[in-house]
Motif scaffolding. Structure first.
Motif, mmCIF file in Angstrom:
data_model
loop_
_atom_site.group_PDB
_atom_site.id
_atom_site.type_symbol
_atom_site.label_atom_id
_atom_site.label_comp_id
_atom_site.label_asym_id
_atom_site.label_seq_id
_atom_site.Cartn_x
_atom_site.Cartn_y
_atom_site.Cartn_z
ATOM 1 N N ALA A 17 0.831 -1.201 0.000
ATOM 2 C CA ALA A 17 0.000 0.000 0.000
ATOM 3 C C ALA A 17 0.870 1.257 0.000
ATOM 4 O O ALA A 17 0.603 2.224 -0.737
ATOM 5 C CB ALA A 17 -0.934 -0.017 1.207
ATOM 6 N N TRP A 18 1.896 1.229 0.798
ATOM 7 C CA TRP A 18 2.807 2.373 0.830
ATOM 8 C C TRP A 18 3.510 2.531 -0.521
ATOM 9 O O TRP A 18 3.644 3.646 -1.022
ATOM 10 C CB TRP A 18 3.871 2.189 1.923
ATOM 11 N N ALA A 19 3.965 1.492 -1.114
ATOM 12 C CA ALA A 19 4.642 1.551 -2.407
ATOM 13 C C ALA A 19 3.698 2.071 -3.475
ATOM 14 O O ALA A 19 4.076 2.893 -4.329
ATOM 15 C CB ALA A 19 5.175 0.172 -2.785
ATOM 16 N N ALA A 20 2.433 1.632 -3.438
ATOM 17 C CA ALA A 20 1.453 2.111 -4.413
ATOM 18 C C ALA A 20 1.174 3.586 -4.214
ATOM 19 O O ALA A 20 1.050 4.354 -5.185
ATOM 20 C CB ALA A 20 0.168 1.296 -4.300
ATOM 21 N N GLY A 21 1.121 4.032 -2.974
ATOM 22 C CA GLY A 21 0.879 5.450 -2.690
ATOM 23 C C GLY A 21 2.025 6.328 -3.164
ATOM 24 O O GLY A 21 1.819 7.381 -3.789
ATOM 25 N N ILE A 22 3.230 5.889 -2.873
ATOM 26 C CA ILE A 22 4.410 6.668 -3.292
ATOM 27 C C ILE A 22 4.490 6.701 -4.814
ATOM 28 O O ILE A 22 4.768 7.749 -5.417
ATOM 29 C CB ILE A 22 5.689 6.065 -2.672
ATOM 30 N N THR A 23 4.189 5.588 -5.471
ATOM 31 C CA THR A 23 4.216 5.543 -6.938
ATOM 32 C C THR A 23 3.150 6.455 -7.509
ATOM 33 O O THR A 23 3.388 7.174 -8.490
ATOM 34 C CB THR A 23 3.999 4.099 -7.427
ATOM 35 N N THR A 24 1.979 6.474 -6.899
ATOM 36 C CA THR A 24 0.892 7.350 -7.358
ATOM 37 C C THR A 24 1.296 8.812 -7.248
ATOM 38 O O THR A 24 1.076 9.606 -8.171
ATOM 39 C CB THR A 24 -0.386 7.079 -6.542
ATOM 40 N N VAL A 25 1.893 9.186 -6.144
ATOM 41 C CA VAL A 25 2.332 10.583 -5.964
ATOM 42 C C VAL A 25 3.404 10.928 -6.990
ATOM 43 O O VAL A 25 3.349 12.001 -7.622
ATOM 44 C CB VAL A 25 2.834 10.795 -4.512
ATOM 45 N N ALA A 26 4.391 10.060 -7.185
ATOM 46 C CA ALA A 26 5.473 10.338 -8.134
ATOM 47 C C ALA A 26 4.927 10.475 -9.551
ATOM 48 O O ALA A 26 5.314 11.386 -10.301
ATOM 49 C CB ALA A 26 6.521 9.230 -8.071
ATOM 50 N N VAL A 27 4.011 9.593 -9.936
ATOM 51 C CA VAL A 27 3.432 9.672 -11.280
ATOM 52 C C VAL A 27 2.594 10.935 -11.419
ATOM 53 O O VAL A 27 2.653 11.622 -12.447
ATOM 54 C CB VAL A 27 2.591 8.394 -11.569
ATOM 55 N N SER A 28 1.854 11.297 -10.374
ATOM 56 C CA SER A 28 1.020 12.507 -10.431
ATOM 57 C C SER A 28 1.884 13.755 -10.598
ATOM 58 O O SER A 28 1.580 14.651 -11.405
ATOM 59 C CB SER A 28 0.179 12.635 -9.158
ATOM 60 N N VAL A 29 2.968 13.831 -9.837
ATOM 61 C CA VAL A 29 3.877 14.987 -9.946
ATOM 62 C C VAL A 29 4.499 15.011 -11.332
ATOM 63 O O VAL A 29 4.608 16.078 -11.963
ATOM 64 C CB VAL A 29 4.953 14.933 -8.830
ATOM 65 N N GLY A 30 4.910 13.883 -11.863
ATOM 66 C CA GLY A 30 5.497 13.827 -13.202
ATOM 67 C C GLY A 30 4.525 14.270 -14.268
ATOM 68 O O GLY A 30 4.868 15.033 -15.179
ATOM 69 N N VAL A 31 3.272 13.793 -14.181
ATOM 70 C CA VAL A 31 2.256 14.174 -15.171
ATOM 71 C C VAL A 31 1.963 15.662 -15.071
ATOM 72 O O VAL A 31 1.832 16.360 -16.087
ATOM 73 C CB VAL A 31 0.982 13.322 -14.976
ATOM 74 N N ALA A 32 1.872 16.192 -13.840
ATOM 75 C CA ALA A 32 1.595 17.616 -13.657
ATOM 76 C C ALA A 32 2.739 18.463 -14.236
ATOM 77 O O ALA A 32 2.505 19.483 -14.896
ATOM 78 C CB ALA A 32 1.383 17.923 -12.178
ATOM 79 N N ALA A 33 3.976 18.037 -13.996
ATOM 80 C CA ALA A 33 5.126 18.773 -14.522
ATOM 81 C C ALA A 33 5.134 18.720 -16.051
ATOM 82 O O ALA A 33 5.381 19.740 -16.716
ATOM 83 C CB ALA A 33 6.416 18.186 -13.961
ATOM 84 N N TRP A 34 4.833 17.532 -16.618
ATOM 85 C CA TRP A 34 4.805 17.403 -18.082
ATOM 86 C C TRP A 34 3.721 18.293 -18.673
ATOM 87 O O TRP A 34 3.922 18.991 -19.666
ATOM 88 C CB TRP A 34 4.579 15.934 -18.446
ATOM 89 N N ALA A 35 2.553 18.360 -18.033
ATOM 90 C CA ALA A 35 1.443 19.193 -18.516
ATOM 91 C C ALA A 35 1.800 20.670 -18.411
ATOM 92 O O ALA A 35 1.496 21.471 -19.314
ATOM 93 C CB ALA A 35 0.173 18.877 -17.724
ATOM 94 N N ALA A 36 2.471 21.059 -17.319
ATOM 95 C CA ALA A 36 2.859 22.468 -17.136
ATOM 96 C C ALA A 36 3.881 22.883 -18.180
ATOM 97 O O ALA A 36 3.812 23.975 -18.747
ATOM 98 C CB ALA A 36 3.407 22.665 -15.734
ATOM 99 N N ILE A 37 4.826 22.008 -18.457
ATOM 100 C CA ILE A 37 5.853 22.330 -19.457
ATOM 101 C C ILE A 37 5.214 22.446 -20.834
ATOM 102 O O ILE A 37 5.540 23.369 -21.599
ATOM 103 C CB ILE A 37 6.979 21.275 -19.430
ATOM 104 N N ARG A 38 4.292 21.529 -21.181
ATOM 105 C CA ARG A 38 3.608 21.613 -22.485
ATOM 106 C C ARG A 38 2.833 22.904 -22.607
ATOM 107 O O ARG A 38 2.845 23.553 -23.647
ATOM 108 C CB ARG A 38 2.653 20.432 -22.642
ATOM 109 N N LYS A 39 2.130 23.292 -21.519
ATOM 110 C CA LYS A 39 1.340 24.524 -21.549
ATOM 111 C C LYS A 39 2.258 25.732 -21.712
ATOM 112 O O LYS A 39 1.948 26.663 -22.464
ATOM 113 C CB LYS A 39 0.518 24.630 -20.256
ATOM 114 N N ALA A 40 3.434 25.752 -21.024
ATOM 115 C CA ALA A 40 4.372 26.859 -21.141
ATOM 116 C C ALA A 40 4.917 26.965 -22.557
ATOM 117 O O ALA A 40 5.064 28.056 -23.112
ATOM 118 C CB ALA A 40 5.515 26.683 -20.140
#
Length: 139
Positions: A17-40
């Motif tokens: 459960a902890w590994a899944a949570g950490i992976t979810t957060v890391a993927v969410s931050v990566g997707v958000a950063a990728w979306a922000a860079i594309r928008k910029a």
């Protein structure tokens, strides 16, 4: 000292459960950063080109620097003139010292000659007095 637990006592569901949570957060931050860079990148591409304009605005700092430079140039000119005048004055003083020394030497020679002449004048005066006395005695 901590002991290492054996594999049977580890709650693997909690670790997963902890590994899944950490992976979810890391993927969410990566997707958000990728979306922000594309928008910029999209905003930068659609922005109008920047035109560079040169202005002739003079700030108070540049005015102060200009005045400081002018003051330094004037000060340098005055100092240069003072150095020239001081050098001329020094040369004049040297010439006056040489002239004074020459006059002192000439005066010493004149005094020496006068002292020698005094002795000669005394002797001549004695001779005149003797010759006058000898003429008067013969009369």
């Amino acid at each position: 000292m901590a002991t290492i637990p054996d594999a049977a006592s580890i709650d693997w569901a909690n670790v997963a459960a902890w590994a899944a949570g950490i992976t979810t957060v890391a993927v969410s931050v990566g997707v958000a950063a990728w979306a922000a860079i594309r928008k910029a990148v999209q905003i930068a591409a659609s922005a109008p080109p920047q035109i560079r304009t040169d202005t002739k605005i003079i700030t108070t700092d540049s005015v102060a620097m200009h005045e400081l430079a002018a003051t330094l140039e004037a000060s340098n000119a005055i100092l240069t003139e003072n150095n020239v005048l001081r050098r001329e004055e020094h040369n004049d003083r040297e010439a006056n010292r040489r002239t004074l020394q020459a006059n002192t030497d000439a005066m010493e020679r004149a005094v020496t000659a006068l002292n020698e002449a005094r002795a000669d004048i005394r002797e001549l005066t004695r001779e005149i007095v003797r010759s006058s006395n000898s003429k008067g005695a013969g009369r």
